[in-house]
Design a protein around this motif. Structure first.
Motif, short mmCIF file in Angstrom:
data_model
loop_
_atom_site.label_atom_id
_atom_site.label_comp_id
_atom_site.label_asym_id
_atom_site.label_seq_id
_atom_site.Cartn_x
_atom_site.Cartn_y
_atom_site.Cartn_z
N ASN A 87 43.84 44.95 74.15
CA ASN A 87 44.97 45.42 74.95
C ASN A 87 44.54 45.80 76.36
OD1 ASN A 87 46.79 45.06 72.78
ND2 ASN A 87 46.04 46.97 71.88
N ARG A 107 47.31 49.43 69.39
CA ARG A 107 48.71 49.84 69.45
C ARG A 107 49.11 50.32 68.06
NH1 ARG A 107 49.92 44.89 73.17
NH2 ARG A 107 49.59 45.90 75.18
N ASN A 159 48.92 43.36 69.07
CA ASN A 159 47.73 43.68 69.86
C ASN A 159 47.18 42.39 70.43
OD1 ASN A 159 46.80 46.68 69.16
ND2 ASN A 159 47.72 45.75 67.33
#
Length: 152
Positions: free
Chosen positions: A101, A79, A85
């Motif tokens: 993720n 991310r 994350n």
């Protein structure tokens, strides 16, 4: 060097890594992490570096110190910097699986022994959250030992 609000472990940029007191063999590790711009960290498995966490276009989750086996993640799943994350790591024998993720980024790759290149990864050892000079945060850290034949 480690502090933080309730429920968070915060590394502020100086000092040593945070390691488990006991050694683990096969395990499942869940954790969330958040890194700053230019950040660099990782998770040592059985005392061996490492599942990479960093602000880098290559992406996090790879077995960065591997030389013979794949070291990069299959896909970039990070991310944006500053967002949390979620990572799931399974270590079984000498192989590691990493989900970042929700995406499988390492699929049963052999983790090479960084400290003793000619030998396999140790059968047991501590889990370490690496302190590598840049601020980062961890939360939701859970370890579950996996018994013989037990699926993660």
């Amino acid at each position: 060097p480690w502090g933080g609000a309730v429920g968070e472990m915060v590394f502020e940029g100086g000092g040593g890594s945070c390691a488990t007191v006991r050694a683990f063999r096969d395990f499942e590790l869940l954790l969330s992490w958040r890194i700053e711009k230019g950040g660099d960290s990782g998770v040592y498995l059985r005392g061996v570096p490492q599942v990479q966490i960093w602000d880098n276009p290559v992406g996090s989750g790879g077995l960065y110190n591997n030389e013979k086996h794949p070291s990069r993640p299959r896909v970039v799943a990070d991310r944006p910097v500053g967002e949390w994350n979620r990572m799931r790591i399974v270590m079984r024998g000498e192989r590691a699986w990493v989900w970042l993720n929700g995406l499988l980024v390492v699929d049963g790759v052999v983790l090479e022994n960084y400290w003793e290149r000619g030998r396999p990864v140790y059968e047991e050892g501590p889990i370490e959250l690496q302190a590598h000079g840049t601020p980062l945060r961890f939360r939701g850290v859970y370890v579950r030992e996996l018994g013989e034949g037990q699926l993660p």
